[in-house]
Design a protein around this motif. Sequence first.
Motif, PDB file in Angstrom:
ATOM      1  N   ASP A   1      42.565  37.430  41.930  1.00  0.00           N
ATOM      2  CA  ASP A   1      41.505  36.951  42.846  1.00  0.00           C
ATOM      3  C   ASP A   1      41.646  35.452  43.084  1.00  0.00           C
TER       4      ASP A   1
ATOM      5  N   MET B   1      41.252  39.507  37.939  1.00  0.00           N
ATOM      6  CA  MET B   1      40.535  38.251  38.193  1.00  0.00           C
ATOM      7  C   MET B   1      41.511  37.101  38.439  1.00  0.00           C
TER       8      MET B   1
ATOM      9  N   GLN C   1      33.513  32.148  31.226  1.00  0.00           N
ATOM     10  CA  GLN C   1      34.733  32.584  31.912  1.00  0.00           C
ATOM     11  C   GLN C   1      35.948  31.698  31.596  1.00  0.00           C
TER      12      GLN C   1
ATOM     13  N   TYR D   1      40.824  43.986  33.615  1.00  0.00           N
ATOM     14  CA  TYR D   1      39.903  43.190  34.444  1.00  0.00           C
ATOM     15  C   TYR D   1      40.326  41.730  34.604  1.00  0.00           C
TER      16      TYR D   1
HETATM   17  N1  TRP Z   1      34.426  37.806  35.844  1.00  0.00           N
HETATM   18  C1  TRP Z   1      33.471  37.159  36.696  1.00  0.00           C
HETATM   19  C2  TRP Z   1      32.080  37.332  36.080  1.00  0.00           C
HETATM   20  O1  TRP Z   1      31.886  38.179  35.247  1.00  0.00           O
HETATM   21  C3  TRP Z   1      33.508  37.732  38.090  1.00  0.00           C
HETATM   22  C4  TRP Z   1      34.830  37.465  38.743  1.00  0.00           C
HETATM   23  C5  TRP Z   1      35.768  38.376  39.115  1.00  0.00           C
HETATM   24  C6  TRP Z   1      35.309  36.186  39.133  1.00  0.00           C
HETATM   25  N2  TRP Z   1      36.815  37.764  39.731  1.00  0.00           N
HETATM   26  C7  TRP Z   1      36.578  36.420  39.742  1.00  0.00           C
HETATM   27  C8  TRP Z   1      34.813  34.891  39.030  1.00  0.00           C
HETATM   28  C9  TRP Z   1      37.338  35.357  40.236  1.00  0.00           C
HETATM   29  C10 TRP Z   1      35.556  33.848  39.532  1.00  0.00           C
HETATM   30  C11 TRP Z   1      36.825  34.076  40.123  1.00  0.00           C
HETATM   31  O2  TRP Z   1      31.174  36.621  36.453  1.00  0.00           O
END
Ligand code: TRP
Length: 338
Positions: free
Chosen positions: A136, A133, A151, A129
Amino acid sequence: MKKQVLSCIQPTGDMHFGNYFGAVKNWVDLQDLYECRYGVVDYHAMTMPYNPKKLRENTWELIINLLATGILPENLFIQSLVPEHVELGWIFNCFASFGQVSRMTQFKDKSAQSEATSESFISVGLFDYPVLMAADILIYRADFVPVGKDQDQHLELARNIAQRFNNQVGAAYFVLPETLHTETPNIRSTADPSRKMSKSAGEKHYINVFADEARIRKQIKSAVTDANNTRAGRGSSGMSEGVANLFELLKACGKLPAHKTLMAAYTAGTLKYVDLKEAVAGALVEVSAVFKEKKAELNANKKEVKDRIKASSAEIRKRAQETLRDVKELAGLVNVRF
Ligand code: TRP
């Protein structure tokens, strides 16, 4: 040039006032200052046992909720409509340290949670995960990522991946993203102010942003203050967490004059909690009414809304494709022209 902001949210269930005041409202405000992109991350929502019949429904529901609360459509995308995230995620798997990913506390918490269920299934996706992320974030070469303190560890990983990639390919390609910690209200459960307002604790622990007026009023009316609960605890000022939470909600709704008057009454020892609750309920109902009206409008034009978000996702995808083309070039993969 404007700085780039990126954040994402998982499509799970209702939006409550804790989500709204703690995160979404901040996202809305940042749109005036930065070039913002906000993703609904459905690939992430598959990492825990989930219901495939509900995932797409939840994704669109969240899109509508975000639009209703003030996120601009051009800033909003759906992760699975930008599949480059996953391709970059694979590449990043090869630049992420197994040891570091193994130390992620969110994985430890969530896998323990999974283990406690009857299914007791922990997917490789859950482990991976934080690498997705990182993709992303880095795929948009984001400068700032507005997220909660929980985070920070994931952001650290994203920076390490970026750094290792840059070192390996001998180019300062990725900017190192930073978290954007904005002071946001810390909204507690009204039923048990010792815990955060959250969905996982159960129905009475969160107030849906789109709830009926009667329900909002009822939930605030039964909010724990200090007369009826000793578990609520007291802050350094002597004010119980429950009362402090009601004041916090009032402030979050922008009701500063009422806040001032009621706080003066509290200090003087003349405050009646019914009056405070009345003010808070009224303020929440007002905020909610605007959102509900907007949501009804969006729901009446669902097809157009979906087309609009597909189009904005396609537009946002262009930047992701550009990054991926650069990355494949730098990483020694065979490239295609888009
Ligand atoms: N992990 C984040 C949460 O649990 C959600 C998330 C996924 C995220 N990809 C991201 C947050 C990229 C910021 C940027 O809230």
